[in-house]
Design a protein around this motif. Structure first.
Motif, short mmCIF file in Angstrom:
data_model
loop_
_atom_site.label_atom_id
_atom_site.label_comp_id
_atom_site.label_asym_id
_atom_site.label_seq_id
_atom_site.Cartn_x
_atom_site.Cartn_y
_atom_site.Cartn_z
N THR A 10 -17.98 -3.24 -50.46
CA THR A 10 -18.86 -2.25 -51.07
C THR A 10 -18.87 -1.09 -50.07
N ALA A 11 -18.17 -0.02 -50.40
CA ALA A 11 -18.07 1.13 -49.51
C ALA A 11 -19.28 2.03 -49.70
N ARG A 12 -19.97 2.31 -48.60
CA ARG A 12 -21.08 3.27 -48.65
C ARG A 12 -20.66 4.47 -47.81
N TYR A 13 -20.59 5.61 -48.48
CA TYR A 13 -20.11 6.81 -47.80
C TYR A 13 -21.26 7.77 -47.52
N PHE A 14 -21.29 8.26 -46.28
CA PHE A 14 -22.33 9.19 -45.84
C PHE A 14 -21.66 10.42 -45.23
N ASN B 134 -31.43 8.92 -43.49
CA ASN B 134 -32.09 8.90 -44.80
C ASN B 134 -31.13 8.46 -45.90
N GLN B 135 -29.89 8.92 -45.83
CA GLN B 135 -28.89 8.49 -46.82
C GLN B 135 -28.69 6.97 -46.72
N LYS B 136 -28.65 6.45 -45.49
CA LYS B 136 -28.48 5.01 -45.29
C LYS B 136 -29.64 4.24 -45.92
N LYS B 137 -30.86 4.68 -45.66
CA LYS B 137 -32.04 4.00 -46.22
C LYS B 137 -31.97 3.99 -47.74
N PHE B 138 -31.63 5.14 -48.31
CA PHE B 138 -31.55 5.26 -49.76
C PHE B 138 -30.50 4.30 -50.33
N LEU B 139 -29.31 4.28 -49.73
CA LEU B 139 -28.23 3.44 -50.24
C LEU B 139 -28.44 1.96 -49.92
N GLU B 140 -29.13 1.65 -48.83
CA GLU B 140 -29.47 0.25 -48.54
C GLU B 140 -30.37 -0.30 -49.63
N SER B 141 -31.36 0.50 -50.02
CA SER B 141 -32.28 0.09 -51.09
C SER B 141 -31.51 -0.09 -52.40
N TYR B 142 -30.66 0.87 -52.70
CA TYR B 142 -29.86 0.83 -53.93
C TYR B 142 -28.95 -0.40 -53.95
N ALA B 143 -28.27 -0.64 -52.84
CA ALA B 143 -27.34 -1.79 -52.75
C ALA B 143 -28.11 -3.10 -52.89
N ASN C 53 -20.94 -7.45 -48.81
CA ASN C 53 -19.75 -7.09 -48.04
C ASN C 53 -19.69 -5.57 -47.84
N ILE C 54 -20.75 -5.06 -47.28
CA ILE C 54 -20.93 -3.60 -47.16
C ILE C 54 -20.22 -3.06 -45.91
N ARG C 55 -19.55 -1.95 -46.11
CA ARG C 55 -18.93 -1.23 -45.00
C ARG C 55 -19.37 0.23 -45.08
N HIS C 56 -19.79 0.76 -43.93
CA HIS C 56 -20.21 2.16 -43.86
C HIS C 56 -19.03 3.05 -43.48
N TYR C 57 -18.94 4.17 -44.14
CA TYR C 57 -17.98 5.22 -43.80
C TYR C 57 -18.81 6.47 -43.57
N ILE C 58 -18.87 6.94 -42.31
CA ILE C 58 -19.79 8.01 -41.96
C ILE C 58 -19.02 9.20 -41.39
N MET D 132 -22.37 6.57 -52.92
CA MET D 132 -22.85 7.62 -52.03
C MET D 132 -24.10 8.22 -52.68
N LYS D 133 -24.88 8.93 -51.89
CA LYS D 133 -26.16 9.45 -52.38
C LYS D 133 -25.98 10.38 -53.58
N ASP D 134 -25.04 11.27 -53.51
CA ASP D 134 -24.72 12.14 -54.64
C ASP D 134 -23.31 12.69 -54.45
N MET D 135 -22.80 13.34 -55.48
CA MET D 135 -21.40 13.79 -55.46
C MET D 135 -21.13 14.86 -54.39
N THR D 136 -22.17 15.57 -53.95
CA THR D 136 -21.94 16.58 -52.91
C THR D 136 -21.56 15.92 -51.59
N ARG D 137 -21.90 14.64 -51.41
CA ARG D 137 -21.50 13.93 -50.19
C ARG D 137 -20.00 13.72 -50.20
#
Length: 165
Positions: free
Chosen positions: A6-10, A29-38, A45-50, A81-86
């Protein structure tokens, strides 16, 4: 069994925030938002891409490039990701990237369709089996009832004879 990532992009643009080293508040803040969403979606199997301090105008960002490479290699199951602008500021290029990912995922969609069809066939077979079992159970119930009635009838004359004595 290893599950797909599960790729989380910030991303935060260059100079968008004053800070004293470490991650920016925006990334946190993006991490907190996506952690809650996930968590809500039970994604694992989460991986962060920052990409912190990188412009969204260009797509040669290091974490973004690693994420896309993982997607293309079939390692990623979900990308959030939080939104498409990311993802980026060039919406045409964002659209092209999304279409490319969807095209690569086309085989998965076909597999899902085939699986759903097979599941429908299996449900039909199960339904027929349940009907047959119900009919057989009813036959057995009737047969047992018939046997019990017969035994009861056979015992009744003996009772009359015993009462007469």
């Amino acid at each position: 069994m290893q599950y797909k990532i599960t790729a989380r992009y910030f991303r935060l643009s260059v100079g968008d925030e004053e800070r004293d080293g470490g991650e920016s508040n925006s990334i946190q803040n993006q991490k907190k938002f996506l952690e809650s969403y996930a968590r809500q979606l039970k994604l694992t199997n989460i991986r962060h891409y920052i990409d912190d301090d990188e412009s969204g105008r260009f797509f040669d960002r290091s974490a973004y490039s690693r994420m896309i490479e993982d997607v293309e290699n079939g390692k990623v199951g979900v990308c959030i990701m939080k939104d498409m602008t990311r993802w980026g500021r060039d919406y045409l290029q964002v659209g092209n990237a999304m279409e490319s990912i969807r095209t690569e995922r086309g085989d998965l969609n076909r597999e899902i369709e085939v699986t759903n069809k097979r599941l429908g066939q299996l449900k039909s077979r199960i339904s027929k089996l349940q009907k047959w079992l119900k009919e057989e159970a009813e036959k057995i119930r009737k047969s047992v009832c018939s046997i019990l009635r017969q035994e009861q009838r056979e015992r009744q004359p003996h009772r009359k004879q015993n009462m007469e004595r």
